[in-house]
Design a protein around this motif. Sequence first.
Motif, PDB file in Angstrom:
ATOM      1  N   CYS A  11     -11.117   3.876  -4.998  1.00 39.98           N
ATOM      2  CA  CYS A  11      -9.833   4.562  -5.054  1.00 39.98           C
ATOM      3  C   CYS A  11     -10.058   5.934  -5.688  1.00 39.98           C
ATOM      4  CB  CYS A  11      -8.786   3.744  -5.803  1.00 39.98           C
ATOM      5  SG  CYS A  11      -9.253   3.186  -7.456  1.00 39.98           S
ATOM      6  N   GLU A  20      -1.519   5.576  -1.488  1.00 40.34           N
ATOM      7  CA  GLU A  20      -2.801   4.874  -1.608  1.00 40.34           C
ATOM      8  C   GLU A  20      -2.563   3.371  -1.744  1.00 40.34           C
ATOM      9  OE1 GLU A  20      -6.906   5.764  -4.045  1.00 40.34           O
ATOM     10  OE2 GLU A  20      -5.021   5.981  -5.126  1.00 40.34           O
ATOM     11  N   ARG A  21      -1.575   3.026  -2.536  1.00 46.01           N
ATOM     12  CA  ARG A  21      -1.218   1.619  -2.701  1.00 46.01           C
ATOM     13  C   ARG A  21      -0.817   1.001  -1.360  1.00 46.01           C
ATOM     14  NH1 ARG A  21       2.878   2.410  -5.697  1.00 46.01           N
ATOM     15  NH2 ARG A  21       1.647   2.827  -7.568  1.00 46.01           N
ATOM     16  N   LEU A  24      -3.975   0.516   0.883  1.00 44.57           N
ATOM     17  CA  LEU A  24      -4.807  -0.613   0.473  1.00 44.57           C
ATOM     18  C   LEU A  24      -4.127  -1.946   0.800  1.00 44.57           C
ATOM     19  CD1 LEU A  24      -6.141   0.748  -2.936  1.00 44.57           C
ATOM     20  CD2 LEU A  24      -7.431   0.500  -0.799  1.00 44.57           C
ATOM     21  N   PHE A  32     -12.821  -4.280  -4.447  1.00 47.77           N
ATOM     22  CA  PHE A  32     -12.722  -2.881  -4.839  1.00 47.77           C
ATOM     23  C   PHE A  32     -13.910  -2.516  -5.717  1.00 47.77           C
ATOM     24  CE2 PHE A  32      -8.467  -4.659  -4.375  1.00 47.77           C
ATOM     25  CZ  PHE A  32      -7.888  -3.777  -3.468  1.00 47.77           C
ATOM     26  N   LEU A  52      -4.712  -2.983  -8.573  1.00 43.24           N
ATOM     27  CA  LEU A  52      -5.519  -3.154  -7.371  1.00 43.24           C
ATOM     28  C   LEU A  52      -5.377  -4.566  -6.823  1.00 43.24           C
ATOM     29  CD1 LEU A  52      -8.728  -1.196  -8.415  1.00 43.24           C
ATOM     30  CD2 LEU A  52      -7.223  -0.618  -6.499  1.00 43.24           C
ATOM     31  N   THR A  55      -2.071  -5.120  -5.076  1.00 41.39           N
ATOM     32  CA  THR A  55      -1.894  -4.542  -3.742  1.00 41.39           C
ATOM     33  C   THR A  55      -2.273  -5.527  -2.643  1.00 41.39           C
ATOM     34  OG1 THR A  55      -4.119  -3.557  -3.629  1.00 41.39           O
ATOM     35  CG2 THR A  55      -2.360  -2.199  -4.570  1.00 41.39           C
ATOM     36  N   ARG A 284      -9.740   8.737   1.927  1.00 41.80           N
ATOM     37  CA  ARG A 284      -8.811   7.961   2.737  1.00 41.80           C
ATOM     38  C   ARG A 284      -9.174   7.928   4.210  1.00 41.80           C
ATOM     39  NH1 ARG A 284      -3.440   7.461   1.863  1.00 41.80           N
ATOM     40  NH2 ARG A 284      -4.106   7.517  -0.308  1.00 41.80           N
TER      41      ARG A 284
END
Length: 337
Positions: A11, A20-21, A24, A32, A52, A55, A284
Amino acid sequence: MSAARAAIFGCTGPVLEADERAFLREADPWGFILFARNLETPEQIRALTSELRATVGRNAPILIDQEGGRVARLLPPHWTGWEDALPFVARFSPEAGAEAMRLRYHVIGTELRALGIDVNCAPMADIAQPDTHPVVRTRCYGTDAGTVAQMARAVTEGLALGGVLPILKHIPGHGRTDLDSHADLPVVHADAVTLNAEDFAPFRDLADLPMAMTAHVVYPAHDAENCATWSPKMISLIRETIGFDGLLMSDDISMHALTGTMDVRVSKALDAGCDIILHCNGERDEMAAIAAVAPRLEGDALRRAEAALAARTEVQPIDVPATLARIEDLKEAAHAR
């Protein structure tokens, strides 16, 4: 509920952004990996590891490279500092060295689990050679197969005491390389007999470990065209000759030892026989390309992933100051001889 995707993602920073959340959550990687860019304080890291896992809605493994020395994402004053493994081990007799490494990694494992990190990218079973690239050499545990295997086993025992799973690297051997695979593609020109007797030997001794990471290294004695990560011949050797049946992940798929677009890199690694793709930089667009081609875990890959997670252990309490004092006592005893 479907299985997780055959990928491990990084991340971008110390806190997940909303987009981003969402990415994922949709990508649903198996695990991760954290780097210095993600790490500030114990409280912040604990919050990040919890987020993390939230998610993806499960107790996903969270990895780090915390060898101590050159490769250490967590540094003093919050965490214990260490010298590189090769000079560290050299301070002891073999028996005392194994005890010191076990204690060292019990401390490291304990510190990691307190942050919600439960997988460490260690031990290294690469053998240091005179011309091994500096990025690798001082991180090795010795200059012969027996010492390396003994110290690597102690590392895994220490991590287990700290409640942390090990990742064996860099299978089948990165020690005989004079290039850094972060920047270039190394080629090992040793013959097959030498490789089997020396370079591969520590990995055979540690073939029972739950996870391993491939080497982005070409071994012309077995496959002159492809590095191990992309070589069906080398993956077969890892499975059959070395005897490793754990979860096999690629080294970071974004490293410059590899060429081509991200989807091609991923496809070649999976087609060769890697179970899962490791991607570290948190970019990303690259992760999206991986998610588009990496499948959900199934078959043997799923079996190995489940077996790896089933090997997670509970933390065995440790008195860190007393442990560090014990390591110093071992050093003094070796020096007195």
